[in-house]
Write a protein that holds these residues in place. Structure first.
Motif, mmCIF file in Angstrom:
data_model
loop_
_atom_site.group_PDB
_atom_site.id
_atom_site.type_symbol
_atom_site.label_atom_id
_atom_site.label_comp_id
_atom_site.label_asym_id
_atom_site.label_seq_id
_atom_site.Cartn_x
_atom_site.Cartn_y
_atom_site.Cartn_z
ATOM 1 N N TRP A 144 100.804 -64.913 23.138
ATOM 2 C CA TRP A 144 100.149 -63.736 22.542
ATOM 3 C C TRP A 144 98.808 -64.092 21.900
ATOM 4 O O TRP A 144 97.773 -63.494 22.232
ATOM 5 C CB TRP A 144 101.110 -63.139 21.498
ATOM 6 N N GLY A 148 95.652 -65.040 24.165
ATOM 7 C CA GLY A 148 94.861 -63.852 23.816
ATOM 8 C C GLY A 148 93.452 -64.253 23.384
ATOM 9 O O GLY A 148 92.462 -63.650 23.811
ATOM 10 N N GLN A 180 99.284 -63.971 28.422
ATOM 11 C CA GLN A 180 99.258 -63.226 27.155
ATOM 12 C C GLN A 180 100.413 -62.223 27.138
ATOM 13 O O GLN A 180 101.116 -62.085 26.145
ATOM 14 C CB GLN A 180 97.900 -62.525 27.019
ATOM 15 N N ARG A 181 100.612 -61.556 28.259
ATOM 16 C CA ARG A 181 101.684 -60.540 28.296
ATOM 17 C C ARG A 181 103.057 -61.154 28.149
ATOM 18 O O ARG A 181 103.938 -60.605 27.501
ATOM 19 C CB ARG A 181 101.619 -59.752 29.603
ATOM 20 N N TYR A 184 103.526 -61.935 24.520
ATOM 21 C CA TYR A 184 103.744 -60.730 23.709
ATOM 22 C C TYR A 184 105.147 -60.172 23.971
ATOM 23 O O TYR A 184 105.801 -59.674 23.052
ATOM 24 C CB TYR A 184 102.664 -59.685 24.015
ATOM 25 N N THR A 188 107.978 -59.342 21.324
ATOM 26 C CA THR A 188 108.595 -58.007 21.248
ATOM 27 C C THR A 188 110.111 -58.126 21.148
ATOM 28 O O THR A 188 110.753 -57.461 20.336
ATOM 29 C CB THR A 188 108.226 -57.177 22.500
ATOM 30 N N THR A 250 94.004 -57.631 17.936
ATOM 31 C CA THR A 250 95.314 -58.241 17.691
ATOM 32 C C THR A 250 96.064 -57.631 16.508
ATOM 33 O O THR A 250 97.297 -57.549 16.529
ATOM 34 C CB THR A 250 95.151 -59.774 17.517
ATOM 35 N N GLN A 253 98.374 -54.910 17.398
ATOM 36 C CA GLN A 253 99.517 -55.456 18.160
ATOM 37 C C GLN A 253 100.568 -56.012 17.209
ATOM 38 O O GLN A 253 101.771 -55.854 17.432
ATOM 39 C CB GLN A 253 99.041 -56.541 19.137
ATOM 40 N N PHE A 256 102.407 -53.099 15.716
ATOM 41 C CA PHE A 256 103.376 -52.548 16.670
ATOM 42 C C PHE A 256 104.670 -53.368 16.656
ATOM 43 O O PHE A 256 105.766 -52.836 16.788
ATOM 44 C CB PHE A 256 102.762 -52.525 18.078
#
Ligand code: FAQ
Length: 330
Positions: A144, A148, A180-181, A184, A188, A250, A253, A256
């Motif tokens: 991330w 990122g 990056q995904r 993340y 999550t 960021t 993010q 979130f």
């Protein structure tokens, strides 16, 4: 260091730094200003060549040393899926290092020379890879935040003025976006998991946040290379501009995820339409640059060992090339 040598005249250089033909220099500057790519066989000032070798080789070393913190977790990934994804990511970083070494080689410096400079402590790699990976959540935080930050820095480098570097960046950025995904996504899952998992995610964010901001380099008023690199369009944005963009993207993010950024001074600034953030510990940054990072010695020892272990492969490749050349000559 490459930089300290930058102003000195290299006796092997075709034209000493600062003594180039003004007409050639003017034509070069005009091409750069017109956003044309400079290609390996084109004329270029020696300082431009040296700056590129310095930056591209440091970038390559970062990709290779950057395999170590995550490679450390491949055997401990919590599922087969996570293991496969992490393995693919770490392999991608090896690929990035190789494209970058190739791009730097087009400027007349061999990969062996670049590696020797790294192992002799004459070339740098990113400070970020001198921090340890303590928990599985660090794999999420690296993807991330570290990937990122790398994307933020590398997307503009797709328009850097040196053609081979710019083209290498196109593929690298696509892969970094996947990295990056995946990071993340790990965050999550952890942030939405048990209280212990969420605490692990928060702890990883706490440890990786500030070192990630340091990745962008010293502040602009203390960045010796930025002004010239911007003029030559090697760099397209300054260190501070990219750092600000990274923070602005960021922070939402993190919100979130329900995690808090470890910065009590972080505040939205409506006038600048961006976040104000607290002071970076530049003493820590410069100490890590000097090789005093928490796991710097281990990282360099691993690279030295790998270079030593690979000696027989290099010798075999040389012997094969010599035999082939002899066959062709016969
Ligand atoms: N660490 O005058 P500036 C990745 C040095 S790739 C260590 O501002 P410049 C992918 C700098 O070299 C991460 N040293 O320098 C991945 C210079 O020393 P020198 C790497 C640093 O070149 C993800 C001195 O300080 N990315 O993460 C650092 O104009 C996950 C003065 O600085 C790149 O290399 C630092 N953080 O700007 C892999 C991108 N910052 O050379 C695996 C390309 C500065 O004069 C897992 N590079 N220094 O002796 C760049 O964009 C630039 O070179 C900067 C520095 C922005 C890094």
């Amino acid at each position: 260091m490459y930089t300290t040598e930058l102003g000195k005249n290299d006796p092997k250089a075709p034209v000493p730094i600062g003594q180039e033909d003004p007409a050639l220099l003017e034509a070069f500057e005009a091409r750069v200003a017109a956003d044309e790519f400079i290609e390996p066989k084109d004329w270029m000032p020696e300082a431009y060549r040296k700056t590129l070798v310095r930056q591209i080789s440091q970038h390559a070393h970062s990709e290779i040393v950057g395999m170590l913190p995550e490679g450390n977790w491949i055997t401990r990934a919590p599922s087969l899926r996570r293991k496969a994804v992490l393995l693919a990511k770490v392999q991608d970083e090896a690929g990035h290092g190789l494209y970058l070494y190739c791009a730097a080689e087009t400027l007349g410096t061999s990969r062996d020379q670049m590696t020797e400079a790294l192992l002799a402590g004459k070339a740098k790699y990113s400070t970020i890879f001198n921090y340890p990976t303590l928990t599985w959540a660090d794999m999420g935080a690296i993807g991330w935040l570290v990937d990122g930050a790398a994307i933020m820095n590398q997307v503009p480098l797709q328009r850097t003025s040196y053609g081979p570097y710019a083209r290498a960046m196109v593929k690298v950025c696509k892969e970094e976006s996947f990295h990056q995904r995946q990071g993340y996504e790990i965050m999550t899952v952890l942030a939405g998991g048990t209280p212990e998992q969420k605490a692990m995610a928060q702890d990883a964010l706490d440890r990786w946040w500030w070192p990630s901001l340091m990745m962008f380099g010293p502040p602009d008023d203390n960045s010796p290379n930025t002004a010239q690199s911007m003029r030559w369009r090697i760099k397209r944005d300054t260190n501070d501009a990219l750092r600000q963009k990274f923070v602005d993207i960021t922070v939402p993010q993190a919100e979130f995820l329900g995690l808090s950024v470890p910065d009590p001074d972080l505040a939205w600034n409506a006038d600048k339409q961006g976040y104000d953030f607290g002071a970076i510990d530049w003493d820590e940054f410069y100490a890590v640059v000097r090789g005093e990072g928490p796991v710097a010695k281990e990282r360099m020892a691993a690279r030295r060992q790998a270079w030593q272990d690979g000696a027989w492969v290099r010798e075999a490749a040389d012997a094969h090339a010599a035999k082939r050349a002899a066959r062709i000559a016969a």
